[in-house]
Design a protein around this motif. Structure first.
Motif, short mmCIF file in Angstrom:
data_model
loop_
_atom_site.label_atom_id
_atom_site.label_comp_id
_atom_site.label_asym_id
_atom_site.label_seq_id
_atom_site.Cartn_x
_atom_site.Cartn_y
_atom_site.Cartn_z
N GLN A 277 -26.28 20.17 -14.98
CA GLN A 277 -25.64 19.14 -14.98
C GLN A 277 -24.18 19.82 -15.70
OE1 GLN A 277 -24.80 17.74 -11.62
NE2 GLN A 277 -25.43 19.39 -10.45
N TYR B 288 -23.52 11.27 -4.39
CA TYR B 288 -24.30 12.78 -5.36
C TYR B 288 -25.40 12.10 -6.15
CZ TYR B 288 -23.73 16.54 -8.32
OH TYR B 288 -24.65 17.46 -8.84
N ALA C 150 -23.49 28.01 4.71
CA ALA C 150 -24.53 27.09 3.93
C ALA C 150 -23.32 25.53 3.55
CB ALA C 150 -25.28 27.36 2.37
N VAL D 107 -28.29 12.93 -4.00
CA VAL D 107 -28.29 14.33 -3.55
C VAL D 107 -29.19 14.78 -4.58
CG1 VAL D 107 -27.30 16.85 -3.91
CG2 VAL D 107 -26.25 14.65 -2.35
N LEU D 108 -28.76 14.55 -5.52
CA LEU D 108 -29.72 14.95 -6.82
C LEU D 108 -31.09 14.88 -7.33
CD1 LEU D 108 -27.11 15.35 -10.15
CD2 LEU D 108 -27.95 17.14 -8.59
N LEU E 295 -18.50 14.72 -3.26
CA LEU E 295 -19.16 13.16 -3.77
C LEU E 295 -18.59 12.41 -4.85
CD1 LEU E 295 -22.35 13.39 -1.90
CD2 LEU E 295 -20.22 12.62 -0.93
N GLN E 296 -18.78 13.27 -5.71
CA GLN E 296 -18.48 13.22 -7.27
C GLN E 296 -17.57 13.09 -7.32
OE1 GLN E 296 -21.44 12.15 -9.50
NE2 GLN E 296 -20.92 13.85 -11.35
N SER F 71 -32.31 19.96 2.22
CA SER F 71 -30.83 19.59 1.39
C SER F 71 -29.72 20.62 1.22
CB SER F 71 -31.69 19.74 0.21
OG SER F 71 -32.37 19.01 -0.32
N THR F 72 -30.26 22.02 2.08
CA THR F 72 -28.93 23.00 1.42
C THR F 72 -28.25 22.66 3.40
OG1 THR F 72 -30.01 24.29 0.84
CG2 THR F 72 -27.92 25.08 1.27
N GLU G 52 -33.15 16.56 -5.36
CA GLU G 52 -33.70 17.87 -5.27
C GLU G 52 -34.36 17.83 -6.59
OE1 GLU G 52 -30.49 19.76 -6.93
OE2 GLU G 52 -28.97 20.20 -4.44
N GLU H 237 -27.13 10.76 2.21
CA GLU H 237 -27.64 11.30 1.24
C GLU H 237 -28.95 10.87 0.45
OE1 GLU H 237 -24.13 10.66 1.48
OE2 GLU H 237 -23.68 12.83 2.14
N PRO I 13 -26.92 29.74 -2.10
CA PRO I 13 -26.35 28.79 -0.97
C PRO I 13 -26.88 27.71 -1.70
CG PRO I 13 -27.35 30.81 -0.03
CD PRO I 13 -27.63 31.07 -1.56
N ALA I 14 -28.61 28.11 -1.92
CA ALA I 14 -28.98 26.44 -2.83
C ALA I 14 -28.06 25.67 -3.62
CB ALA I 14 -30.60 26.38 -3.45
N ARG J 64 -21.45 19.29 -2.35
CA ARG J 64 -21.69 17.99 -2.80
C ARG J 64 -20.75 17.50 -3.73
NH1 ARG J 64 -24.95 20.14 0.71
NH2 ARG J 64 -25.57 19.28 2.38
N LYS J 65 -21.10 18.08 -5.68
CA LYS J 65 -20.63 17.34 -6.62
C LYS J 65 -19.11 17.63 -6.44
CE LYS J 65 -20.51 18.36 -11.60
NZ LYS J 65 -19.84 17.17 -12.12
N LEU K 54 -36.53 21.84 0.51
CA LEU K 54 -35.14 22.67 -0.24
C LEU K 54 -33.83 23.39 0.79
CD1 LEU K 54 -33.31 24.36 -2.95
CD2 LEU K 54 -34.68 26.09 -1.84
N ALA L 278 -24.37 24.32 -1.84
CA ALA L 278 -24.81 23.32 -1.26
C ALA L 278 -24.70 21.95 -2.37
CB ALA L 278 -26.50 23.64 -0.73
N THR L 279 -25.25 22.55 -3.54
CA THR L 279 -25.64 21.03 -4.58
C THR L 279 -24.04 20.76 -5.09
OG1 THR L 279 -27.43 21.80 -4.93
CG2 THR L 279 -26.64 19.81 -6.45
#
Lengths: 464, 395
Positions: B302, B60, A131, B63-64, A113-114, B258-259, B67, B186, A101-102, A109-110, B255, A105-106
């Motif tokens: 990424q 975004y 999540a 967000v990173l 948002l991106q 963030s999640t 993290e 964010e 789930p972590a 968002r990518k 964490l 979440a990232t």
């Protein structure tokens, strides 16, 4: 400036010129034909719609589940090859979250948002999608057709979320009702995964079975599942359970049947379709027997354990190769995802992906030419009931209901029904043993569905 | 610098007191001699830089950045534990889970203030760290790794077992306090996490320059010698474990924020292993260096996603590309710079610095005097008290 160029760059310049001219035409086209184009929704252009998803391509949940998104992509490729949705081609971006789930979440968002996806479509898993349910809804991004049987996708708090497959409670009710009417008076034991999947399924069973019928309740933990569930099986046998109702993942199905057979215990298994997929469970049964130094004949016998298992299906099982939907799905995968078809063939996962993607395509079509996120949500709520899918019952979508399919037929697995359809050769047929049953997650009784069962539209049959 | 110093230096430090040093002549010199002031100044500079960086980045990327900050907190704790006190832990992910569930439970059942919730997460993880730390004093090397590994494996199923309390598959939702003004959420969360990371680093840097830090290093280098010098070995090891667990608690809480949800799937065994690998890669014992480790943890997946897109790799290949890149980087760094990225940079900094100093001296003073000057350098560098600013930057 442009005139003074090295001759080596002529070719490159010609290409650049063509691209520039193309984009000029595009810009003019937008400027003249559609003055309101600047108000277009994120992820939507005059020629494309970008959809996103997070699915497990690696990790423990990946085997089997990693086939679903590529199968969906095959349907989108077919739709694109036939003109797209109002001239827009679907661009499907699916990312690997490894069922963590972590990561979901990232990556979500990518995507939002991106990558500016228009909607999150066909993402997999209860913990993973739970999540991001809050995030997607706060961003007003549709979270469509989540690949999970959790009851949580139809929640007034989260208007952007939609489920698709039958909730586990609905499955439990339909199978519980079958047990109550066909095995009345027999002792029933439960064996289920000790999380929401198992608990929701048992909730449905309990709504239909008489209180005294259940003699033993056994559970296992998915995270620590590593060997035969011998203790649970012994307890079920000791309690004299004649019927074992199971909510298990494929590996747990195999790890239940093998120790049971070894102690001479052969109850009638009734299980959720999560753990019944013969092309997955059959090889597991064989592999586990081989790993336990079983002889060749024992290995052969192990695969036969699935014979007679009762389960449920909400779209035509892939072994029914004469079914028009199965024919369409097979041809579509062969034509538009040949490498996937060579690897997986048409199994429960690839057929699931095809069926889900049909729903996506029709939802986008229903949202009309002027595509917006709010428009898509209202189109699904208004006309979702009329979508033509391989599902036996219509999707139940309305303003107050975001569940999806709430009906299934009860099937019996058998080795004597159909010829092989999977590349591995481990096949087993599934014969319907009831008419399609319909109910809901609440108190509605289980009744026989009397409506129409849709066939593929002729356009699909001829053009795929 | 002091982390890589030989044992005799660490032991020598134990005997030194600040009273022995000559009185400073200048206000700024006195200021720079105070570890807390020095570390605060570096952190303040970092905060200003990060403010401008986060303001320039897209949501975004914020967000990173958030993290990265939370991984810095977890890695810094691990760096103190392994690099400074010489103990190894494969259970950092489990301590993160404790912190995350503590925050989520408090958010769902109480009206506590946000800061108190974070402190409770730190406290809960530290309490578990105390328990494990006590057993750690009896275990060494692979045996300690085994116990902490067990913790990483055994904790998540507990949350599955009592799903009504811990939310089961769906997990427990967390809410970030709403952002003041029109700051986007964010960026706001990134700021909270960056603030947590900077405060953690300042506190840890201070701890390491204190008597505790010297004791950690003394115990790491030679337990017998340390105990002869008056260091309580067991207490020192437990302290290091508690500090490391407390950091993991805060990182876990972040964490969870963030999640947006806390569930068991966020804390797989691989998390603990990745943290350990990233810490070694960044430079065990360093604090500032942990930013490199965190950046790699966040950005390698990424980059690998876009790489596999650019080169049109198959799903089977692209799925494992991140792991492959991480492994290759780990191997290359361990061969090229056994003390990690930060150790390599420090080496380069010192050599370039020395070479340029010599070159400058040669230019300014002519060959004869330059030789005399550079001959003095080693004795200057050996004196720890005279190079405090240099020291703090390298930590």
């Amino acid at each position: 400036m442009n005139e003074i160029r090295d001759s080596r760059q002529v070719v490159a310049r010609r290409w650049a010129g063509m691209v520039a001219a193309g984009s000029m035409v595009g810009a003019l086209g937008i400027g003249i034909v559609a003055p309101a184009a600047s108000a277009q929704a994120p992820g939507v252009t005059s020629t494309s719609i970008t959809l996103g998803a997070t699915v497990p391509l690696t990790g423990p949940a990946a085997p089997g589940y990693d086939e679903i998104a590529p199968a969906m992509d095959a349907v989108f490729a077919w739709a694109n090859a036939h003109g797209g949705i109002y001239g827009r081609k679907i661009n499907y971006v699916y990312l690997d979250d490894g069922y963590n789930p972590a990561n979901t979440a990232t990556l979500t968002r990518k995507l939002v948002l991106q990558d500016n996806v228009f909607a999150d479509v066909g993402s997999l898993g209860t913990p993973t999608q739970a999540a991001v349910q809050g995030f997607l809804n706060s961003q007003k991004v549709p979270q469509l057709f989540v690949e999970s049987g959790c009851n949580c996708w139809s929640d007034p708090k989260y208007p952007e979320s939609f489920g698709w497959q039958p909730p586990y409670t609905v499955e439990g009710k339909i199978l519980g009702s079958y047990i109550a009417s066909h095995f009345a008076g027999q002792k029933v034991g439960y064996l289920y995964q000790d999380d929401e999947f198992g608990q929701d399924f048992v909730k449905g069973l309990n709504m239909e079975l008489p209180a005294g019928a259940v003699v033993s309740q056994q559970t296992y933990d998915a995270a620590t599942l590593s060997g035969p569930l011998s203790n649970q099986v012994a307890a079920l046998k000791a309690a004299g359970a004649q019927i074992v109702a199971m909510a298990t993942i494929p590996a747990a199905t195999a790890l239940t049947m093998l120790p049971a057979a070894s102690i001479g215990y052969f109850p009638q298994y009734v299980m959720s379709n999560v753990g019944d997929d013969a092309p997955t469970v059959g090889p597991l049964l064989e592999a586990f027997t081989r790993a336990g130094h079983g002889s060749a004949s024992e290995v052969k016998a192990a695969a036969g354990l699935l014979n007679g298992v009762i389960s449920d299906a909400y779209f035509p099982p892939e072994a029914q190769i004469a079914n028009p939907w199965v024919k369409v799905a097979t041809k579509l995968l062969k034509d538009y995802a040949p490498s996937l078809y060579a690897k997986a063939g048409l199994d429960e996962n690839t057929e699931y992906g095809v069926a889900l993607a049909f729903t996506v395509v029709q939802a986008l079509q229903a949202a009309g030419k002027n595509l917006t996120r709010a428009g898509l949500i209202s189109a699904i709520e208004q006309s979702g009931k009329n979508f033509v899918t391989p599902g036996f019952v219509p999707l139940s979508y309305s303003t107050g209901d975001h569940y999806g399919f709430q009906g299934a037929e009860v099937v019996k697995l058998t080795t004597s029904a159909a010829p092989a359809v999977t590349p591995t050769g481990n096949w087993i047929g599934a014969i319907p043993i009831t008419r399609v049953q319909v109910t809901n997650v609440g108190s509605a009784p289980v009744t026989t569905y009397t409506g129409k069962i849709e066939l593929p539209p002729s356009s699909l049959v001829s053009t795929s | 610098m002091t982390e890589t110093a030989p044992a005799n230096v660490a032991r020598a430090e134990l005997g030194s007191t600040s009273g022995e040093s000559p009185p400073p002549q200048h206000y700024w010199a006195r200021f720079a001699r105070q570890p807390l002031a020095r570390h605060l100044a570096v952190a303040l500079f970092g905060a200003v830089v990060l403010y401008f960086v986060t303001s320039a980045l897209s949501p975004y990327n914020n967000v990173l950045v958030g993290e990265i900050a939370l991984y810095v907190v977890a890695l810094a704790g691990l760096s103190v534990l392994t690099g400074t006190s010489g103990q190894i832990s494969l259970g950092q992910g489990a301590f993160m889970a404790v912190g995350a569930y503590t925050v989520a439970l408090l958010m769902n059942h109480t009206q506590m203030s946000f800061i108190l919730e974070l402190l409770a997460a730190i406290g809960a993880a530290a309490a578990l760290g105390l328990l494990i730390g006590i057993s750690a004093t009896r275990l060494k090397g692979p045996y300690l790794a085994g116990v902490t590994l067990l913790l990483a494996l055994a904790l998540p199923p507990i949350a599955d077992k009592w799903s009504s309390t811990f939310g089961g598959d769906q997990g427990l939702t967390t809410t970030v306090p709403s952002a003041p003004g029109n700051i986007n959420p964010e960026q706001w969360l990134a700021w909270i996490e960056l603030a947590g990371a900077l405060i953690t680093l300042v506190l840890l840097a201070n701890l390491l320059t204190s008597r505790f830090g010297r004791s950690f290093r003394a115990v790491r280098d030679d337990e017998v010698a340390a105990s002869l010098a008056g260091v309580h070995v067991a207490r020192t090891k437990v302290t290091a474990f508690v500090v490391s667990a407390a950091c993991a608690g805060l990182a876990g809480a972040f964490l969870g924020l963030s999640t947006g949800v806390v569930s068991t799937g966020e804390f797989p065994l691989t998390l603990s292993i990745e943290l350990l690998a990233a810490m070694v890669l960044a430079g065990a014992g360093s604090l500032i260096g942990m930013w490199w480790g965190a950046i790699l943890l966040v950005y390698v997946p990424q980059w690998s996603t876009s790489l596999s897109g650019d080169f049109n790799l198959g799903a089977g290949m692209s799925a494992y590309l991140a792991t492959i890149i991480f492994g290759v980087v780990l191997i290359v760094v361990m061969i090229a710079a056994p003390t990690g990225i930060q150790g390599g940079l420090r080496w380069a900094w010192e050599h370039v610095g020395k070479a340029s100093k010599d070159w400058l001296a040669a230019r300014v003073a002519g060959p004869g005097r330059a030789r005399a000057h550079s001959a003095q350098l080693p004795s200057n560098r050996g004196d720890h008290q005279s190079a405090p600013v240099h020291d703090s930057l390298n930590q």
